[in-house]
Structure formats: C-alpha cells, structure tokens
Design an enzyme around this catalytic site. Structure first.
Site, mmCIF file in Angstrom:
data_model
loop_
_atom_site.group_PDB
_atom_site.id
_atom_site.type_symbol
_atom_site.label_atom_id
_atom_site.label_comp_id
_atom_site.label_asym_id
_atom_site.label_seq_id
_atom_site.Cartn_x
_atom_site.Cartn_y
_atom_site.Cartn_z
ATOM 1 N N THR A 15 -25.830 -15.166 -16.021
ATOM 2 C CA THR A 15 -24.409 -14.838 -15.828
ATOM 3 C C THR A 15 -23.765 -15.935 -14.981
ATOM 4 O O THR A 15 -24.409 -16.545 -14.135
ATOM 5 C CB THR A 15 -24.217 -13.453 -15.180
ATOM 6 O OG1 THR A 15 -24.659 -13.500 -13.819
ATOM 7 C CG2 THR A 15 -24.958 -12.359 -15.929
ATOM 8 N N GLY A 16 -22.493 -16.181 -15.252
ATOM 9 C CA GLY A 16 -21.839 -17.336 -14.629
ATOM 10 C C GLY A 16 -22.400 -18.614 -15.210
ATOM 11 O O GLY A 16 -22.430 -19.652 -14.544
ATOM 12 N N SER A 19 -20.595 -22.617 -15.595
ATOM 13 C CA SER A 19 -20.228 -23.599 -14.562
ATOM 14 C C SER A 19 -21.302 -23.660 -13.480
ATOM 15 O O SER A 19 -22.128 -22.747 -13.349
ATOM 16 C CB SER A 19 -18.887 -23.151 -13.959
ATOM 17 O OG SER A 19 -18.540 -23.920 -12.832
ATOM 18 N N GLY A 20 -21.271 -24.729 -12.718
ATOM 19 C CA GLY A 20 -22.040 -24.839 -11.478
ATOM 20 C C GLY A 20 -23.527 -24.529 -11.602
ATOM 21 O O GLY A 20 -24.226 -25.063 -12.473
ATOM 22 N N ILE A 21 -24.001 -23.675 -10.720
ATOM 23 C CA ILE A 21 -25.431 -23.354 -10.637
ATOM 24 C C ILE A 21 -25.909 -22.691 -11.933
ATOM 25 O O ILE A 21 -27.012 -22.973 -12.427
ATOM 26 C CB ILE A 21 -25.687 -22.430 -9.418
ATOM 27 C CG1 ILE A 21 -25.426 -23.206 -8.115
ATOM 28 C CG2 ILE A 21 -27.091 -21.844 -9.447
ATOM 29 C CD1 ILE A 21 -25.392 -22.329 -6.850
ATOM 30 N N GLY A 22 -25.087 -21.821 -12.491
ATOM 31 C CA GLY A 22 -25.464 -21.121 -13.730
ATOM 32 C C GLY A 22 -25.626 -22.090 -14.890
ATOM 33 O O GLY A 22 -26.609 -22.036 -15.635
ATOM 34 N N SER A 145 -26.711 -15.995 -0.926
ATOM 35 C CA SER A 145 -26.161 -17.163 -0.227
ATOM 36 C C SER A 145 -26.746 -17.224 1.181
ATOM 37 O O SER A 145 -27.323 -16.237 1.659
ATOM 38 C CB SER A 145 -24.637 -17.013 -0.135
ATOM 39 O OG SER A 145 -24.071 -18.021 0.675
ATOM 40 N N TYR A 160 -17.082 -11.669 1.134
ATOM 41 C CA TYR A 160 -18.079 -12.507 0.460
ATOM 42 C C TYR A 160 -19.454 -12.335 1.123
ATOM 43 O O TYR A 160 -20.446 -12.032 0.458
ATOM 44 C CB TYR A 160 -17.652 -13.976 0.503
ATOM 45 C CG TYR A 160 -18.625 -14.915 -0.175
ATOM 46 C CD1 TYR A 160 -18.683 -14.990 -1.564
ATOM 47 C CD2 TYR A 160 -19.488 -15.721 0.565
ATOM 48 C CE1 TYR A 160 -19.581 -15.843 -2.200
ATOM 49 C CE2 TYR A 160 -20.388 -16.579 -0.058
ATOM 50 C CZ TYR A 160 -20.424 -16.643 -1.443
ATOM 51 O OH TYR A 160 -21.317 -17.479 -2.066
HETATM 52 P P1 NAD Z 1 -18.890 -21.787 -10.033
HETATM 53 O O1 NAD Z 1 -17.509 -21.286 -9.730
HETATM 54 O O2 NAD Z 1 -19.054 -23.203 -10.452
HETATM 55 O O3 NAD Z 1 -19.611 -20.824 -11.081
HETATM 56 C C1 NAD Z 1 -19.446 -19.439 -11.050
HETATM 57 C C2 NAD Z 1 -19.322 -18.932 -12.472
HETATM 58 O O4 NAD Z 1 -19.231 -17.489 -12.447
HETATM 59 C C3 NAD Z 1 -18.060 -19.445 -13.164
HETATM 60 O O5 NAD Z 1 -18.377 -19.976 -14.434
HETATM 61 C C4 NAD Z 1 -17.194 -18.210 -13.284
HETATM 62 O O6 NAD Z 1 -16.330 -18.209 -14.411
HETATM 63 C C5 NAD Z 1 -18.234 -17.105 -13.359
HETATM 64 N N1 NAD Z 1 -17.654 -15.820 -13.012
HETATM 65 C C6 NAD Z 1 -16.962 -15.515 -11.895
HETATM 66 N N2 NAD Z 1 -16.544 -14.244 -11.946
HETATM 67 C C7 NAD Z 1 -16.976 -13.742 -13.123
HETATM 68 C C8 NAD Z 1 -16.834 -12.483 -13.749
HETATM 69 N N3 NAD Z 1 -16.145 -11.484 -13.193
HETATM 70 N N4 NAD Z 1 -17.420 -12.297 -14.955
HETATM 71 C C9 NAD Z 1 -18.092 -13.311 -15.557
HETATM 72 N N5 NAD Z 1 -18.252 -14.527 -15.006
HETATM 73 C C10 NAD Z 1 -17.684 -14.738 -13.807
HETATM 74 O O7 NAD Z 1 -19.700 -21.527 -8.679
HETATM 75 P P2 NAD Z 1 -21.268 -21.593 -8.314
HETATM 76 O O8 NAD Z 1 -21.321 -22.210 -6.983
HETATM 77 O O9 NAD Z 1 -22.067 -22.133 -9.418
HETATM 78 O O10 NAD Z 1 -21.548 -20.035 -8.128
HETATM 79 C C11 NAD Z 1 -22.687 -19.366 -8.653
HETATM 80 C C12 NAD Z 1 -23.244 -18.431 -7.598
HETATM 81 O O11 NAD Z 1 -23.751 -19.206 -6.517
HETATM 82 C C13 NAD Z 1 -22.245 -17.457 -6.998
HETATM 83 O O12 NAD Z 1 -22.828 -16.168 -6.925
HETATM 84 C C14 NAD Z 1 -22.007 -18.002 -5.609
HETATM 85 O O13 NAD Z 1 -21.647 -16.996 -4.680
HETATM 86 C C15 NAD Z 1 -23.372 -18.583 -5.305
HETATM 87 N N6 NAD Z 1 -23.414 -19.571 -4.220
HETATM 88 C C16 NAD Z 1 -22.773 -20.769 -4.356
HETATM 89 C C17 NAD Z 1 -22.817 -21.676 -3.296
HETATM 90 C C18 NAD Z 1 -22.101 -23.008 -3.364
HETATM 91 O O14 NAD Z 1 -21.987 -23.692 -2.339
HETATM 92 N N7 NAD Z 1 -21.617 -23.429 -4.511
HETATM 93 C C19 NAD Z 1 -23.527 -21.369 -2.137
HETATM 94 C C20 NAD Z 1 -24.167 -20.142 -2.051
HETATM 95 C C21 NAD Z 1 -24.105 -19.246 -3.105
#
Ligand code: NAD
Length: 264
Positions: A15-16, A19-22, A145, A160
């Site tokens: 899920t997610g 983008s990013g980590i996903g 996190s 958060y």
């Molecule tokens: P990101 O914004 O690049 O990716 C998050 C993805 O989740 C996006 O593609 C977004 O569209 C999707 N998303 C958000 N809400 C949604 C919903 N209601 N339904 C379906 N998809 C949804 O950010 P990321 O950093 O890759 O975040 C991924 C996870 O990592 C998150 O849970 C975030 O809290 C966690 N995290 C990130 C960091 C950081 O520094 N980037 C640090 C700690 C934890």
C-alpha cells in the site's frame, strides 16, 4: 552483482506503492522475483510505478483506492485472489503526515484524517489480507516511524506520532496472534527518508510552540545529516519479507542512520 531472486513465486501487496518507500519496495521485491500488487489513491503514480516495474521485466498489478476504505481494500484482495490466488507478503505502508499544529488549533477532522489513513488503513489492510495470508503463512511489514516510538519532539505532529505509536502496538499484538498461522509481523521505523511525504504536510502555527530543543548539526550520525533513501528502506523490507527472516516476528527495526539515538 545480480539481484538474488529469493522472492520468486511469492506475491506481495504494497500500500502506498505509487511513491517513496512503497514504490522503491515494489521495485525491489519485483527485482527479487515477487509479483507485486500496488495499492494507492493516486492513479497517475500507480501507472508510472507499474511502467517502471514492467520495463524491468517485473510482474505488477495496480488497484486504485483509499486505504481507509473497507470496500476498496476488499476490492483489492478480490483482485489479487482472482489474478494470483495467493498472497505471501503484505507491506502496510500507505500514510500521510497530515496537519502539524498546536493542539488547540488542531481540528477534530484533521486528527481523524491522520488516524484514519495511518491506523485504520493499516488495520484494514492486514485484516483484509488474512484469508489469503492464512493459506500458507507469510510476512506482514508495517511502516511506523521514529516519530512516536523514539522521538517525541516534532512540533505539532501529535496525530502523526500517535498513529505511528499505535501501529507499533498493533504490530506486536497481531504478531503473537498470527504466529499460529505462520504469519510473521514486523514493524519498520524509518527516520528521515527522501520521499514526497513532506510535500503533503500542512504545518500551521508552530512558530510559537517553544520547545527546549536544539537539534544538533549532522543529526543523522551515519551520514553527517543527510536523509536516507527509499531504496535503503526497500532492502530492509525485502529482507523481512524473505525466508532469510524466517525466525523474526513481533519486532521493530529502526532504519534511521542513528538519528533516533542522538535525538531520542
Ligand atoms: P510518500 O508520500 O512518497 O508515499 C506515500 C504514499 O501513500 C503515496 O503514494 C500516497 O498517495 C499514498 N497514500 C496516502 N494516503 C493514502 C490513502 N488514503 N490511500 C491510499 N494511498 C495513500 O511518502 P513515504 O515517505 O514513502 O511514506 C510511506 C510511509 O513511510 C508512511 O507511512 C510514512 O508515515 C512512513 N515514514 C516516512 C518517513 C520519511 O521520512 N519519508 C519517515 C518515517 C516513516
């Protein structure tokens, strides 16, 4: 060195995943031979992620929807069942930063939205996947996190951090409950990682929130301050998803370059 195909034959839901980590994890799992199902609410990002995976000869399906919608999650699970008939890896990762502001300025709807996506979304994802996961056991990975687990100083980020702390408790609870089904559950706690997360954060009225904290320069000890990359997190996800981690469940792994040791 060629990537080890140690996830060949497995299927994964991320899920997610747009983008990013996903997205980085989807690419990594696919490179290791897993078929990956990406769930995200952003259709254009899903399309782009799929293009990149398929270009590297990966197998990918996408489902668009809100992770906090029971109906959307049910639709996603039905699709995976129909297309692949199995699910081995669930990466419950979709999340938002939401609104960061002083408690007295935080609207109830803003509190609810962060908890709804980060926590209810995690619950629905794992619960929805259970019928498929139970067939042959598997690996669940939850993205929490350092916020809410080791760090508590981020001004105004109380919803958060609360959602992230709750994800950790949820992960430990269900690790014990699901062990009988050979389902492992682990939680990852990233520090600052270069993604799109920050772009969608609404920060309001935190200037006057005087906290007696001075964040030192070079607050990520391993890098001298630079954030980590999504690919570094993806390799941890791939490890926890694999049989290499077959005796690991109910634990958290911090991936933050030492940031939370210095600031926690
Ligand atoms: P990101 O914004 O690049 O990716 C998050 C993805 O989740 C996006 O593609 C977004 O569209 C999707 N998303 C958000 N809400 C949604 C919903 N209601 N339904 C379906 N998809 C949804 O950010 P990321 O950093 O890759 O975040 C991924 C996870 O990592 C998150 O849970 C975030 O809290 C966690 N995290 C990130 C960091 C950081 O520094 N980037 C640090 C700690 C934890």
């Amino acid at each position: 060195m060629e990537t080890q195909k140690n996830l060949r034959g497995k299927t994964a839901l991320i899920t997610g995943g747009g983008s990013g980590i996903g997205k980085a994890s989807a690419l990594e799992l696919a490179a290791r031979g897993a078929r990956v199902a990406l769930f995200d609410r952003r259709v254009a990002d899903l399309r782009q992620a799929k293009r990149e995976i398929v270009a590297r000869k990966g197998i990918c399906l996408t489902v668009a929807g809100d992770v906090a919608s029971e109906r959307a999650i049910a639709r996603c699970m039905a699709r995976i069942r129909r297309e692949w008939g199995r699910l081995d890896i669930v990466f419950a990762n979709a999340g938002i930063n939401g609104v960061w502001t002083r408690l007295e300025n935080l609207r109830t709807s803003e509190w609810d939205e962060t908890i709804r996506i980060n926590l209810r979304g995690t619950f629905l994802t794992v619960k929805g996947a259970l019928p498929l996961l139970r067939q042959r056991g598997g690996s669940v990975i939850i993205t929490s996190s350092v916020q809410g687990t080791r760090l508590f100083h981020n001004s105004g980020a109380s919803p958060y951090a609360t959602s992230k702390a709750a994800q950790l408790a949820f992960g430990r609870m269900i690790a014990l409950e699901l062990a009988d089904h050979r389902i492992r559950v682990n939680t990852i706690c990233p520090g600052a990682i270069r993604t799109n997360l920050g772009k969608n954060t609404e920060v309001r009225d935190v200037e006057n929130l005087h906290l007696p904290i001075i964040v030192p320069k070079g607050a990520v000890p391993l890098t001298g301050g630079a954030p980590g990359s999504p690919e570094q997190v993806a390799r941890l996800v791939a490890f926890l998803a694999s049989d290499e981690a077959s005796h690991i469940t109910g634990t958290e792994v911090f991936i933050d370059g030492g940031e939370s040791l210095l600031l926690g």
